[in-house]
Design a protein around this motif. Sequence first.
Motif, PDB file in Angstrom:
ATOM      1  N   ILE A 190       0.532  -1.358   0.473  1.00 25.49           N
ATOM      2  CA  ILE A 190       0.372  -0.139  -0.244  1.00 25.49           C
ATOM      3  C   ILE A 190       0.883   1.311  -0.128  1.00 25.49           C
ATOM      4  CG2 ILE A 190      -1.778   1.774   1.639  1.00 25.49           C
ATOM      5  CD1 ILE A 190      -2.406  -1.179   2.471  1.00 25.49           C
ATOM      6  N   THR A 191       2.168   0.697   1.217  1.00 28.74           N
ATOM      7  CA  THR A 191       3.104   2.030   0.881  1.00 28.74           C
ATOM      8  C   THR A 191       4.159   1.530   0.896  1.00 28.74           C
ATOM      9  OG1 THR A 191       3.064   2.132   3.110  1.00 28.74           O
ATOM     10  CG2 THR A 191       1.537   3.852   2.432  1.00 28.74           C
ATOM     11  N   LYS A 192       5.886   2.189   1.268  1.00 25.28           N
ATOM     12  CA  LYS A 192       6.621   1.582   0.761  1.00 25.28           C
ATOM     13  C   LYS A 192       6.868   0.942   2.124  1.00 25.28           C
ATOM     14  CE  LYS A 192       9.881   5.321   2.711  1.00 25.28           C
ATOM     15  NZ  LYS A 192      10.427   6.220   2.393  1.00 25.28           N
ATOM     16  N   ASN A 193       5.349   1.169   3.101  1.00 26.73           N
ATOM     17  CA  ASN A 193       6.559   0.563   4.224  1.00 26.73           C
ATOM     18  C   ASN A 193       4.928  -0.375   4.808  1.00 26.73           C
ATOM     19  OD1 ASN A 193       7.376   3.093   5.697  1.00 26.73           O
ATOM     20  ND2 ASN A 193       8.924   1.576   5.652  1.00 26.73           N
ATOM     21  N   ILE A 194       4.218  -0.143   4.317  1.00 32.87           N
ATOM     22  CA  ILE A 194       2.910  -1.215   5.141  1.00 32.87           C
ATOM     23  C   ILE A 194       2.801  -2.116   3.584  1.00 32.87           C
ATOM     24  CG2 ILE A 194       0.088  -1.199   5.546  1.00 32.87           C
ATOM     25  CD1 ILE A 194       0.733   1.258   7.166  1.00 32.87           C
ATOM     26  N   THR A 195       2.112  -2.971   4.312  1.00 30.87           N
ATOM     27  CA  THR A 195       1.837  -4.252   3.199  1.00 30.87           C
ATOM     28  C   THR A 195       0.234  -4.685   3.413  1.00 30.87           C
ATOM     29  OG1 THR A 195       3.018  -6.443   4.000  1.00 30.87           O
ATOM     30  CG2 THR A 195       3.813  -4.638   1.862  1.00 30.87           C
ATOM     31  N   LEU A 196      -0.531  -5.345   2.879  1.00 31.53           N
ATOM     32  CA  LEU A 196      -1.636  -5.962   2.986  1.00 31.53           C
ATOM     33  C   LEU A 196      -1.658  -7.800   1.905  1.00 31.53           C
ATOM     34  CD1 LEU A 196      -4.564  -6.385   3.768  1.00 31.53           C
ATOM     35  CD2 LEU A 196      -5.519  -5.124   1.366  1.00 31.53           C
ATOM     36  N   LYS A 197      -1.793  -8.442   3.384  1.00 31.37           N
ATOM     37  CA  LYS A 197      -1.558 -10.185   2.848  1.00 31.37           C
ATOM     38  C   LYS A 197      -2.716 -10.640   2.513  1.00 31.37           C
ATOM     39  CE  LYS A 197      -0.099 -13.108   5.610  1.00 31.37           C
ATOM     40  NZ  LYS A 197       1.724 -13.483   6.372  1.00 31.37           N
ATOM     41  N   THR A 198      -3.283 -11.065   1.951  1.00 33.36           N
ATOM     42  CA  THR A 198      -4.314 -12.404   2.138  1.00 33.36           C
ATOM     43  C   THR A 198      -3.978 -14.421   1.573  1.00 33.36           C
ATOM     44  OG1 THR A 198      -6.008 -11.237   1.064  1.00 33.36           O
ATOM     45  CG2 THR A 198      -6.412 -14.085   1.080  1.00 33.36           C
ATOM     46  N   GLU A 199      -3.963 -14.583   2.175  1.00 29.42           N
ATOM     47  CA  GLU A 199      -2.909 -15.989   1.912  1.00 29.42           C
ATOM     48  C   GLU A 199      -3.732 -17.463   2.671  1.00 29.42           C
ATOM     49  OE1 GLU A 199       1.405 -17.071   3.952  1.00 29.42           O
ATOM     50  OE2 GLU A 199      -0.325 -17.597   5.314  1.00 29.42           O
ATOM     51  N   TYR A 200      -3.825 -18.267   1.583  1.00 33.11           N
ATOM     52  CA  TYR A 200      -4.439 -19.832   1.982  1.00 33.11           C
ATOM     53  C   TYR A 200      -3.212 -20.907   2.394  1.00 33.11           C
ATOM     54  CZ  TYR A 200      -5.458 -24.902   1.133  1.00 33.11           C
ATOM     55  OH  TYR A 200      -6.240 -25.859   1.495  1.00 33.11           O
ATOM     56  N   LEU A 201      -4.063 -21.371   3.432  1.00 36.46           N
ATOM     57  CA  LEU A 201      -2.573 -22.171   4.405  1.00 36.46           C
ATOM     58  C   LEU A 201      -3.543 -23.841   4.309  1.00 36.46           C
ATOM     59  CD1 LEU A 201      -0.670 -20.814   6.857  1.00 36.46           C
ATOM     60  CD2 LEU A 201       0.432 -21.748   3.812  1.00 36.46           C
ATOM     61  N   TYR A 202      -3.091 -25.002   3.910  1.00 37.83           N
ATOM     62  CA  TYR A 202      -3.577 -26.406   4.668  1.00 37.83           C
ATOM     63  C   TYR A 202      -2.504 -26.649   5.477  1.00 37.83           C
ATOM     64  CZ  TYR A 202      -4.422 -30.991   4.741  1.00 37.83           C
ATOM     65  OH  TYR A 202      -4.516 -32.594   5.257  1.00 37.83           O
ATOM     66  N   VAL A 203      -3.358 -27.045   7.031  1.00 38.47           N
ATOM     67  CA  VAL A 203      -2.266 -27.481   7.985  1.00 38.47           C
ATOM     68  C   VAL A 203      -2.458 -28.737   8.603  1.00 38.47           C
ATOM     69  CG1 VAL A 203      -1.974 -26.849  10.405  1.00 38.47           C
ATOM     70  CG2 VAL A 203      -2.589 -24.554   8.763  1.00 38.47           C
ATOM     71  N   ASP A 204      -1.681 -29.237   8.956  1.00 37.36           N
ATOM     72  CA  ASP A 204      -2.021 -30.966   8.849  1.00 37.36           C
ATOM     73  C   ASP A 204      -0.815 -30.927  10.403  1.00 37.36           C
ATOM     74  OD1 ASP A 204      -1.832 -33.575   9.585  1.00 37.36           O
ATOM     75  OD2 ASP A 204      -1.877 -33.791   7.567  1.00 37.36           O
TER      76      ASP A 204
END
Length: 240
Positions: A190-204
């Motif tokens: 979003i800026t040089k210091n702030i990021t937005l993330k979306t993530e999928y994980l499978y956990v076993d």
Amino acid sequence: MKFAIRSLTVASILAMGGVAAHAADLTYEPAPVAAAPEVFNWTGFYVGVHGGVAAGDFKYPLSINSGEFGTSGELKQDASGGFGGAQVGYNWQFNPNWVVGVEADIAAASYEGKISGNVAGFGFDAGSEVEWFGTVRGRVGYALDNLLLYGTGGFAYGDVKSSININGSGVSTSDTQYGWTAGAGFEYGITKNITLKTEYLYVDLGSQTLLDLPIGETTNLKMDADTHFHTLKAGLNYKF
């Protein structure tokens, strides 16, 4: 006539001198060059927070052994819940768009499921819950300026509480279990210091023995609890 010619010559010399002087006063200024836009760089440490939802099922493999006779099966219960926590990590961008990094996270959770039934005349109800879990993962991605697409995988751990009640008698267990995780996501600057993330994980998180019960002299009833689930989360990071 000579006077007129001399006057004309002097006037011409003076005029040419004035033009030269005026030309000398002119300076050349190159056209301004537009500054190149700043390219986003992913290298550096970061910290952040996240939240999301989990869905999947708990599986309960069971077996009854009596001498040479035995039978086995599996019960399954749908489960769901939410979680929220924090993460810390480091990225290194190179060559020039590839990004590798490592990330560790931990989250409080309320992922749970319950099941009931009857096996060989024994009525029972069982349930499991993940109270917290975390991961330590590597990340490999490709940066399109301030958009990072990545895959991730590594080690997973979490606290799993399970219980079972058979004909009025119950047992319960709560252990920290270990396993693996894998997934993918994208992160946007979003800026040089702030990021937005979306993530999928499978956990076993593997399996734990929920019940290992002798029945009489030759019969044994055993039930395990297998824990695995899918997660989808969103998070905010601050990059140093």
